[in-house]
Design a protein around this motif. Sequence first.
Motif, PDB file in Angstrom:
ATOM      1  N   ASP A  44       0.837  -1.190   0.000  1.00  0.00           N
ATOM      2  CA  ASP A  44       0.000   0.000   0.000  1.00  0.00           C
ATOM      3  C   ASP A  44       0.880   1.252   0.000  1.00  0.00           C
ATOM      4  OD1 ASP A  44      -1.766   2.059   0.423  1.00  0.00           O
ATOM      5  OD2 ASP A  44      -2.764   1.143   2.143  1.00  0.00           O
ATOM      6  N   PRO A  45       0.847   2.070  -1.069  1.00  0.00           N
ATOM      7  CA  PRO A  45       1.740   3.240  -1.133  1.00  0.00           C
ATOM      8  C   PRO A  45       1.365   4.340  -0.147  1.00  0.00           C
ATOM      9  CG  PRO A  45       0.210   3.282  -2.962  1.00  0.00           C
ATOM     10  CD  PRO A  45       0.009   1.959  -2.274  1.00  0.00           C
ATOM     11  N   TRP A  46       0.122   4.292   0.396  1.00  0.00           N
ATOM     12  CA  TRP A  46      -0.274   5.307   1.368  1.00  0.00           C
ATOM     13  C   TRP A  46       0.324   5.043   2.755  1.00  0.00           C
ATOM     14  CZ3 TRP A  46      -3.934   4.573  -2.610  1.00  0.00           C
ATOM     15  CH2 TRP A  46      -4.284   5.738  -3.298  1.00  0.00           C
ATOM     16  N   SER A  47       1.011   3.923   2.889  1.00  0.00           N
ATOM     17  CA  SER A  47       1.694   3.630   4.153  1.00  0.00           C
ATOM     18  C   SER A  47       3.203   3.786   4.007  1.00  0.00           C
ATOM     19  CB  SER A  47       1.374   2.208   4.615  1.00  0.00           C
ATOM     20  OG  SER A  47       1.867   1.253   3.680  1.00  0.00           O
ATOM     21  N   VAL A 138      -9.769  19.024  -6.969  1.00  0.00           N
ATOM     22  CA  VAL A 138     -10.803  18.035  -6.646  1.00  0.00           C
ATOM     23  C   VAL A 138     -10.166  16.725  -6.170  1.00  0.00           C
ATOM     24  CG1 VAL A 138     -12.603  18.998  -8.116  1.00  0.00           C
ATOM     25  CG2 VAL A 138     -11.038  17.298  -9.071  1.00  0.00           C
ATOM     26  N   ILE A 139      -8.917  16.793  -5.783  1.00  0.00           N
ATOM     27  CA  ILE A 139      -8.243  15.696  -5.091  1.00  0.00           C
ATOM     28  C   ILE A 139      -8.219  16.114  -3.629  1.00  0.00           C
ATOM     29  CG2 ILE A 139      -6.120  14.362  -4.871  1.00  0.00           C
ATOM     30  CD1 ILE A 139      -5.532  15.099  -7.823  1.00  0.00           C
ATOM     31  N   PRO A 140      -9.141  15.604  -2.809  1.00  0.00           N
ATOM     32  CA  PRO A 140      -9.340  16.168  -1.466  1.00  0.00           C
ATOM     33  C   PRO A 140      -8.082  16.313  -0.627  1.00  0.00           C
ATOM     34  CG  PRO A 140     -11.151  14.702  -1.999  1.00  0.00           C
ATOM     35  CD  PRO A 140     -10.146  14.572  -3.110  1.00  0.00           C
ATOM     36  N   ARG A 141      -7.264  15.258  -0.555  1.00  0.00           N
ATOM     37  CA  ARG A 141      -6.066  15.365   0.276  1.00  0.00           C
ATOM     38  C   ARG A 141      -5.144  16.463  -0.238  1.00  0.00           C
ATOM     39  NH1 ARG A 141      -3.803   9.274   1.705  1.00  0.00           N
ATOM     40  NH2 ARG A 141      -5.422   8.689   3.207  1.00  0.00           N
ATOM     41  N   GLU A 142      -4.946  16.500  -1.548  1.00  0.00           N
ATOM     42  CA  GLU A 142      -4.047  17.496  -2.123  1.00  0.00           C
ATOM     43  C   GLU A 142      -4.583  18.905  -1.905  1.00  0.00           C
ATOM     44  OE1 GLU A 142      -1.768  18.494  -6.344  1.00  0.00           O
ATOM     45  OE2 GLU A 142      -2.671  16.529  -6.003  1.00  0.00           O
ATOM     46  N   ALA A 143      -5.879  19.095  -2.130  1.00  0.00           N
ATOM     47  CA  ALA A 143      -6.473  20.418  -1.951  1.00  0.00           C
ATOM     48  C   ALA A 143      -6.332  20.892  -0.506  1.00  0.00           C
ATOM     49  CB  ALA A 143      -7.939  20.389  -2.366  1.00  0.00           C
ATOM     50  N   GLY A 220       1.732   7.227  -2.115  1.00  0.00           N
ATOM     51  CA  GLY A 220       0.437   7.167  -2.794  1.00  0.00           C
ATOM     52  C   GLY A 220      -0.025   8.537  -3.259  1.00  0.00           C
ATOM     53  N   ASP A 221       0.151   9.551  -2.421  1.00  0.00           N
ATOM     54  CA  ASP A 221      -0.261  10.907  -2.796  1.00  0.00           C
ATOM     55  C   ASP A 221       0.562  11.434  -3.963  1.00  0.00           C
ATOM     56  OD1 ASP A 221      -2.296  11.411  -0.762  1.00  0.00           O
ATOM     57  OD2 ASP A 221      -0.650  11.307   0.670  1.00  0.00           O
ATOM     58  N   ILE A 222       1.855  11.120  -3.984  1.00  0.00           N
ATOM     59  CA  ILE A 222       2.688  11.567  -5.102  1.00  0.00           C
ATOM     60  C   ILE A 222       2.287  10.846  -6.384  1.00  0.00           C
ATOM     61  CG2 ILE A 222       5.054  11.745  -5.980  1.00  0.00           C
ATOM     62  CD1 ILE A 222       5.998  11.937  -3.076  1.00  0.00           C
ATOM     63  N   LEU A 223       1.920   9.571  -6.276  1.00  0.00           N
ATOM     64  CA  LEU A 223       1.412   8.852  -7.449  1.00  0.00           C
ATOM     65  C   LEU A 223       0.127   9.481  -7.964  1.00  0.00           C
ATOM     66  CD1 LEU A 223       2.048   5.160  -6.324  1.00  0.00           C
ATOM     67  CD2 LEU A 223       3.218   6.367  -8.190  1.00  0.00           C
ATOM     68  N   VAL A 224      -0.741   9.915  -7.054  1.00  0.00           N
ATOM     69  CA  VAL A 224      -1.963  10.610  -7.468  1.00  0.00           C
ATOM     70  C   VAL A 224      -1.606  11.828  -8.313  1.00  0.00           C
ATOM     71  CG1 VAL A 224      -3.898  11.999  -6.643  1.00  0.00           C
ATOM     72  CG2 VAL A 224      -3.404   9.808  -5.565  1.00  0.00           C
ATOM     73  N   LEU A 260       9.515  10.711 -10.794  1.00  0.00           N
ATOM     74  CA  LEU A 260       8.966  10.082  -9.591  1.00  0.00           C
ATOM     75  C   LEU A 260      10.084   9.581  -8.685  1.00  0.00           C
ATOM     76  CD1 LEU A 260       5.968   8.111 -11.133  1.00  0.00           C
ATOM     77  CD2 LEU A 260       5.804   9.997  -9.497  1.00  0.00           C
ATOM     78  N   HIS A 261      11.090   8.973  -9.273  1.00  0.00           N
ATOM     79  CA  HIS A 261      12.212   8.484  -8.479  1.00  0.00           C
ATOM     80  C   HIS A 261      12.890   9.640  -7.741  1.00  0.00           C
ATOM     81  CE1 HIS A 261      15.771   5.960  -7.561  1.00  0.00           C
ATOM     82  NE2 HIS A 261      16.437   7.092  -7.750  1.00  0.00           N
ATOM     83  N   LEU A 262      13.092  10.755  -8.421  1.00  0.00           N
ATOM     84  CA  LEU A 262      13.759  11.903  -7.803  1.00  0.00           C
ATOM     85  C   LEU A 262      12.943  12.497  -6.658  1.00  0.00           C
ATOM     86  CD1 LEU A 262      15.173  13.718 -10.964  1.00  0.00           C
ATOM     87  CD2 LEU A 262      16.468  12.415  -9.263  1.00  0.00           C
ATOM     88  N   LEU A 263      11.630  12.261  -6.664  1.00  0.00           N
ATOM     89  CA  LEU A 263      10.779  12.757  -5.580  1.00  0.00           C
ATOM     90  C   LEU A 263      10.682  11.772  -4.417  1.00  0.00           C
ATOM     91  CD1 LEU A 263       7.823  14.454  -7.504  1.00  0.00           C
ATOM     92  CD2 LEU A 263       9.722  15.559  -6.316  1.00  0.00           C
ATOM     93  N   GLY A 264      11.378  10.657  -4.525  1.00  0.00           N
ATOM     94  CA  GLY A 264      11.399   9.703  -3.422  1.00  0.00           C
ATOM     95  C   GLY A 264      10.381   8.590  -3.513  1.00  0.00           C
ATOM     96  N   VAL A 265       9.739   8.426  -4.665  1.00  0.00           N
ATOM     97  CA  VAL A 265       8.798   7.314  -4.848  1.00  0.00           C
ATOM     98  C   VAL A 265       9.585   6.028  -5.085  1.00  0.00           C
ATOM     99  CG1 VAL A 265       6.945   6.371  -6.281  1.00  0.00           C
ATOM    100  CG2 VAL A 265       6.998   8.808  -5.756  1.00  0.00           C
ATOM    101  N   ARG A 266       9.218   4.978  -4.394  1.00  0.00           N
ATOM    102  CA  ARG A 266       9.905   3.699  -4.542  1.00  0.00           C
ATOM    103  C   ARG A 266       9.697   3.120  -5.936  1.00  0.00           C
ATOM    104  NH1 ARG A 266       8.417   0.205   0.764  1.00  0.00           N
ATOM    105  NH2 ARG A 266       7.434  -0.993  -0.920  1.00  0.00           N
ATOM    106  N   ASP A 267      10.732   2.464  -6.459  1.00  0.00           N
ATOM    107  CA  ASP A 267      10.666   1.915  -7.810  1.00  0.00           C
ATOM    108  C   ASP A 267       9.553   0.894  -7.973  1.00  0.00           C
ATOM    109  OD1 ASP A 267      12.810   3.530  -8.306  1.00  0.00           O
ATOM    110  OD2 ASP A 267      14.235   1.925  -8.745  1.00  0.00           O
TER     111      ASP A 267
END
Length: 402
Positions: A44-47, A138-143, A220-224, A260-267
């Motif tokens: 789960d990417p949100w964890s 209209v992405i609630p968490r991001e907004a 997960g939020d960065i993937l969004v 995405l990698h440069l922002l710290g998202v796992r491969d």
Amino acid sequence: MKNLSRRRVLTLGAALGVAAAADPSAAWAWSSKDSIAATDTVTDPWSVWDDATDPLVASLLDNGQIPAVNTAFDSWVNNGDALPAGLPGELVTYLQQVNTLPSWADPVKLERAAQFNKRMSMYLFLLYGLGSGIMSTVIPREARNVYYSAGGADMQSRAAKTFTYGYDLSALDAFKPTGHFVVTSNKTRLTHAAVRHLLPRSAAWRAVTNDQDFIPISNGDILVTFHSLGTYVYGKLTSWGIKISTAESDAFLHMWQVALHLLGVRDDFIPASWAAAKQQSAYVLTPIMASTPEGINLADVLLGLVSQVDLGVTQGFQREFARYVLSDKIGDWLKLPRDYASRALIEVGWPAYVAFREGLSPIIPTGFSLFDQFVRGLAMLFLNNGTSTTYTPITIPTGNRP
């Protein structure tokens, strides 16, 4: 977004050009076999946040070192620049590890992506700005994260910094020593870590957050955000009938994979193909979109900033075009006023405009100059970083919205 019916989610998915949405109440089920890591696991990417960055930035914030870091960062702009003097030792050590492209980055694909960005620049700036920019509201968490963070209090500055990220990514030398994108990504990654540390201290933000233990800006939020940008834009370009070669398609995706990698998202979360990206988008983007008071406010502010630029069109046309590229459902969520005369012109004129520009039709469409001025005006807003032609520094925040 548990109150959405499956039918409504599917309608939004179709409107945004993504795969049919998964049940929004279902657990994460996207397998990393379709990622660039190809490990065939389900996580789960949100964890997942950023273990390499978060403790460091939390320490810098708590020790009052961020203002000095921001001052030092003023001179750190180009990818080829040496790290600035005056940084804390632990930050220097960290940047020496992350201030580089991943081993799997392909310079040939990145160069091809740069040429594709140049060819598609007019469409990209329109879709990044008026499409993805408004979709973010209209992405609630991001907004909510944007609204209650320091940037939410000065949206013109916040928009300029967002433009900087997109502009640096789209530049011909984005990943070269003369470009800015690797440095911009590092500063953005540090900013994300600061927001993770600061936002949970905001009583106003906690009041609208259901989970009191929630930490913002997970993988997960960065993937969004990626899907509201890269996947969305790629889908719109293909739906408009724009010719994109297989090599260009692969290169555009590779550019986003590196970003995405440069922002710290796992491969193991980074999609390996556009098909995988569309499938993942069905889990992370389409089901969660909804209206919030914060998003409505931010959309109004952002559209107001766009209105400050002479696009040669009315506000009604501008807002109707936002509906056209996003969907009337999103337009209704954001309470965008209707202009049915403009909508009729857009629905007939825009496909004809694209066909003429792409050499698919020899007939200059009615309203060509109107669409051309509109698109060029949005492009100049993007190229000017929302404020000026000068570089807009990305600074690490030290507090939340006052």
